[in-house]
Design a protein around this motif. Sequence first.
Motif, short mmCIF file in Angstrom:
data_model
loop_
_atom_site.label_atom_id
_atom_site.label_comp_id
_atom_site.label_asym_id
_atom_site.label_seq_id
_atom_site.Cartn_x
_atom_site.Cartn_y
_atom_site.Cartn_z
N ILE A 109 27.75 12.09 65.07
CA ILE A 109 28.89 12.59 65.86
C ILE A 109 29.68 13.61 65.05
O ILE A 109 30.07 14.67 65.56
N MET A 110 29.90 13.33 63.78
CA MET A 110 30.66 14.25 62.93
C MET A 110 29.91 15.57 62.76
O MET A 110 30.52 16.65 62.72
N ARG A 111 28.59 15.52 62.67
CA ARG A 111 27.81 16.76 62.56
C ARG A 111 27.91 17.56 63.85
O ARG A 111 28.01 18.80 63.83
N LEU A 112 27.86 16.87 64.98
CA LEU A 112 27.98 17.55 66.27
C LEU A 112 29.34 18.27 66.36
O LEU A 112 29.40 19.44 66.77
N LEU A 113 30.40 17.59 65.99
CA LEU A 113 31.73 18.20 66.05
C LEU A 113 31.89 19.30 65.00
O LEU A 113 32.66 20.25 65.20
N LYS A 137 35.05 21.55 65.96
CA LYS A 137 36.09 20.70 66.56
C LYS A 137 36.65 19.73 65.53
O LYS A 137 36.54 18.51 65.67
N PRO A 138 37.29 20.24 64.47
CA PRO A 138 37.82 19.34 63.43
C PRO A 138 38.98 18.46 63.92
O PRO A 138 39.13 17.34 63.44
N ASP A 139 39.77 18.96 64.87
CA ASP A 139 40.89 18.15 65.37
C ASP A 139 40.38 16.92 66.10
O ASP A 139 40.91 15.81 65.93
N LEU A 140 39.37 17.11 66.93
CA LEU A 140 38.77 15.97 67.62
C LEU A 140 38.12 15.02 66.62
O LEU A 140 38.23 13.79 66.76
N ALA A 141 37.47 15.57 65.60
CA ALA A 141 36.84 14.73 64.58
C ALA A 141 37.89 13.88 63.85
O ALA A 141 37.67 12.70 63.58
#
Length: 367
Positions: free
Chosen positions: A113-117, A122-126
């Motif tokens: 998930i973190m790689r996808l973001l 999308k660091p804020d969503l992460a």
Amino acid sequence: MKLPRKQSTSSRTLRTVLPVHVRTIFSSSTIGLDNFKLAREQYVSHHSPSIDGFKKRFLDSVNKPDAQIFTEDLRNMIMSADSDEEIDAVIQALRKYNSNKLKFTEYHFGSPIMRLLYIRNKPDLAMKLFMDESLKNIFNDSGSALILLNKLVEDKRYDDAIKIFEYGMQRGFSTTSGRAYPTDAVILVVEALYRQNTKQSLAKAKELVTKIIERDADINPRTAAMIALLAIQHNESSFAMEIIGALRSPNLTTIQNIRAICYAEMGRAEEAINVVHLLADQPPIDNDYRRVFPLVLQHIKKVVEKSKDEDLKTRFEDLSKFVSENNRLSTTDLSDFLNEPISRRPAIATGRLGVQQVPFLRQQRNR
């Protein structure tokens, strides 16, 4: 809220919004980005005839409160999500999946998930997901922290990087190695503190290194080097000397250079010259003659010029000449050397159709 459906994406290459010319602290291969992007491309290529139908069924499952989210479906959607709407669907599905008590797999979704973001910028969503207590069992692994911290430091969001690491410290990191503070994550938060370069960041670095030594017994040489240079920049060379003295490998070239700076800053120019002389006099390793950083000679020169000891000045002149004539002076200075990307481990194990396998995820959690 129902999620809108996007038109066919199977005929197009998956988009990423990762900047092209960006320095990463850890290389993109080390944190699995290169292979993750390749695996996504392979997945879409292999499943192009059925991918639109799969996405339709997946969105239907997310929108139905009583529908079950299957491990394989969520994993495959991570490999194919290519729009904000589809990423939102992945997150909603992750929440439903996490609430399901009946699971028979060890697959860990945090790092993918973190790689996808990461590749979708999308660091804020992460950050939001990492700090969501309802998802702590998904994102408390050190691999998830490493990927997120790397993105934040890359984007020069140093305060956020420190915030994430402190949150992880409070909650606790999941590592199979037993380390309380994962080595790679520590390197990144210290990188953030080093780049902030304030008295407050030095104080935080001192607090952190104290906790690391108390719990994990040792610190990484790169971590120690950055903290030491930060201390030197704020006139605390004695603390810098203590930090590098705590290393298990105190004779590394980088550490010896920093030791020489510490001696110079403490007014012990003769000892600083001795350290550099020993470095410059050693035979080259792998044809690398460049053992002495220019910054070190600058610090020693500043002290020597203030001295009235002519013998000391002569010794320094001889040393400078030897370093220069024998090609022992590095063309990369110390601060730039510490900024070079870290690349060491094979990035990721891939299974059928390039999909990520669990052993790689476990490997990152060992740190």
